[in-house]
Motif scaffolding. Structure first.
Motif, mmCIF file in Angstrom:
data_model
loop_
_atom_site.group_PDB
_atom_site.id
_atom_site.type_symbol
_atom_site.label_atom_id
_atom_site.label_comp_id
_atom_site.label_asym_id
_atom_site.label_seq_id
_atom_site.Cartn_x
_atom_site.Cartn_y
_atom_site.Cartn_z
ATOM 1 N N GLY A 1 0.824 -1.207 0.000
ATOM 2 C CA GLY A 1 0.000 0.000 0.000
ATOM 3 C C GLY A 1 0.853 1.249 0.000
ATOM 4 O O GLY A 1 2.023 1.222 0.376
ATOM 5 N N GLY A 2 0.255 2.341 -0.419
ATOM 6 C CA GLY A 2 0.973 3.596 -0.509
ATOM 7 C C GLY A 2 0.848 4.425 0.737
ATOM 8 O O GLY A 2 0.169 4.042 1.703
ATOM 9 N N PRO A 3 1.475 5.575 0.762
ATOM 10 C CA PRO A 3 1.438 6.470 1.922
ATOM 11 C C PRO A 3 0.024 6.854 2.344
ATOM 12 O O PRO A 3 -0.258 6.976 3.534
ATOM 13 N N GLU A 4 -0.862 7.019 1.361
ATOM 14 C CA GLU A 4 -2.226 7.419 1.697
ATOM 15 C C GLU A 4 -2.953 6.329 2.477
ATOM 16 O O GLU A 4 -3.652 6.607 3.461
ATOM 17 N N GLN A 5 -2.758 5.079 2.068
ATOM 18 C CA GLN A 5 -3.404 3.965 2.752
ATOM 19 C C GLN A 5 -2.892 3.832 4.180
ATOM 20 O O GLN A 5 -3.667 3.625 5.119
ATOM 21 N N ILE A 6 -1.579 3.947 4.352
ATOM 22 C CA ILE A 6 -0.997 3.865 5.687
ATOM 23 C C ILE A 6 -1.476 5.026 6.552
ATOM 24 O O ILE A 6 -1.795 4.855 7.740
ATOM 25 N N SER A 7 -1.560 6.204 5.966
ATOM 26 C CA SER A 7 -2.028 7.376 6.695
ATOM 27 C C SER A 7 -3.472 7.188 7.172
ATOM 28 O O SER A 7 -3.814 7.551 8.307
ATOM 29 N N GLN A 8 -4.308 6.613 6.330
ATOM 30 C CA GLN A 8 -5.698 6.360 6.712
ATOM 31 C C GLN A 8 -5.781 5.363 7.863
ATOM 32 O O GLN A 8 -6.575 5.538 8.797
ATOM 33 N N MET A 9 -4.961 4.322 7.800
ATOM 34 C CA MET A 9 -4.931 3.326 8.860
ATOM 35 C C MET A 9 -4.496 3.966 10.182
ATOM 36 O O MET A 9 -5.109 3.743 11.230
ATOM 37 N N GLN A 10 -3.447 4.782 10.122
ATOM 38 C CA GLN A 10 -2.962 5.438 11.326
ATOM 39 C C GLN A 10 -3.991 6.420 11.876
ATOM 40 O O GLN A 10 -4.134 6.571 13.096
#
Length: 243
Positions: A65-74
Motif C-alpha cells: 500500500g501507498g502512503p495514503e493507505q498507511i495514513s488512513q490506517m494510522q
C-alpha cells in the motif's frame, strides 16, 4: 489479585489497551487489591538502533500500500486512541528497537515493584506515541527513567550492559507458551487470557469473574430449616431473645 500484561512499547493497541484496563479497574471496588505486572514482547526484534525511518515507511513496506493507505490506517487508530484520552502522533513515530526500554521495565519492577514499573511503562508509551521521541536514545531513556524515580546509576549500569536481556527473552517465551502471537495480551489472576485491546466492559467482566472465583462470598443460612426457630444474636446494642 494479579493481572499480567504482555505488550510492546511501540504497539499502538498496547497503549489503548492499557487505558481500557485502567478504566475497568477504576470502576472495580477492589482495585486497591489488584496488582498489574508488565511483561516484555518485541513486535520487531530486528528493528534498528538508532532508527533510520518513520514507522509509516516500515508499515508500507511490510503490508504494502501507498502512503495514503498507511495514513488512513494510522488516522483510524489515532481516533480510537483519542477516545481513551490519548493524543497520538503516529505519522511522526519511528521504526525502532524497544529492547532497552523493556530491560529498564524489568529494572523498575525489581527495584520498585509494580507501581514503579507502571509509571515507567506509562512514561515510555507517552514518549513514543504522544511525544514521538526516539526511545532507543540512552539520554531519552535515562531522562524518562529518572523522571519516574529510578536510580540513575542503576539505569546507566543496565543500559551499558546486557542486564535483564534474559528476562526479556523469558517473557517472550512465556507469551508464546500461552499461545499469544500478538499484543497486548492480558492474563487475569492466572485464569483468563484476553487478547487485544478489548472494550473496557470485557476487562471489567473478566476481573469481576476472577475475583468472585478467588474470593467466594459466604452464604448465610437464615433460620433453622423446617423448625422455624430463630437463632439468638448479640450485637453492639445488646442481645436478642428468640421468641
Amino acid at each position: 489479585m494479579r493481572i499480567d500484561v504482555w505488550s510492546d512499547i511501540a504497539c499502538p493497541w498496547c497503549y489503548i489497551g492499557k487505558r481500557r484496563l485502567e478504566s475497568a479497574l477504576e470502576a472495580f471496588e477492589h482495585a486497591d487489591d489488584v496488582e498489574v505486572v508488565w511483561h516484555s514482547f518485541e513486535l520487531d526484534p530486528s528493528a534498528p538502533v538508532p532508527p533510520v525511518e518513520r514507522s509509516s515507511v516500515s508499515l508500507a513496506r511490510k503490508y504494502g500500500g501507498g502512503p495514503e493507505q498507511i495514513s488512513q490506517m494510522q488516522q483510524r487508530v489515532s481516533e480510537l486512541a483519542a477516545q481513551e484520552g490519548l493524543d497520538y502522533r503516529l505519522e511522526e513515530t519511528l521504526h525502532l528497537n524497544t529492547r532497552d526500554g523493556h530491560r529498564l521495565l524489568h529494572l523498575a519492577l525489581d527495584t520498585g515493584g509494580p507501581a514503579l514499573q507502571d509509571r515507567l511503562k506509562e512514561s515510555l508509551l507517552d514518549a513514543y506515541f504522544v511525544q514521538a521521541l526516539d526511545v532507543t536514545d540512552r539520554e531519552v531513556l535515562g531522562r524518562l527513567a529518572g523522571g519516574v524515580g529510578l536510580d540513575a546509576a542503576a539505569v546507566d549500569r543496565v543500559l551499558g550492559s546486557d542486564e535483564y536481556d534474559d528476562a526479556v527473552s523469558a517473557d517472550v517465551r512465556q507469551a508464546r507458551a500461552y499461545g499469544a502471537n500478538g499484543v497486548p495480551f492480558f492474563v487475569v489472576d492466572g485464569r483468563y487470557g484476553i487478547s487485544g485491546a478489548q472494550p473496557t466492559e470485557v476487562f471489567a467482566g473478566a476481573i469481576e469473574q476472577a475475583w468472585g472465583e478467588s474470593h467466594p462470598a459466604l452464604t448465610t443460612v437464615a433460620g433453622a430449616g423446617d423448625t422455624g426457630a430463630d437463632g439468638g444474636v448479640c450485637g453492639p446494642d445488646g442481645c436478642e431473645v428468640p421468641g
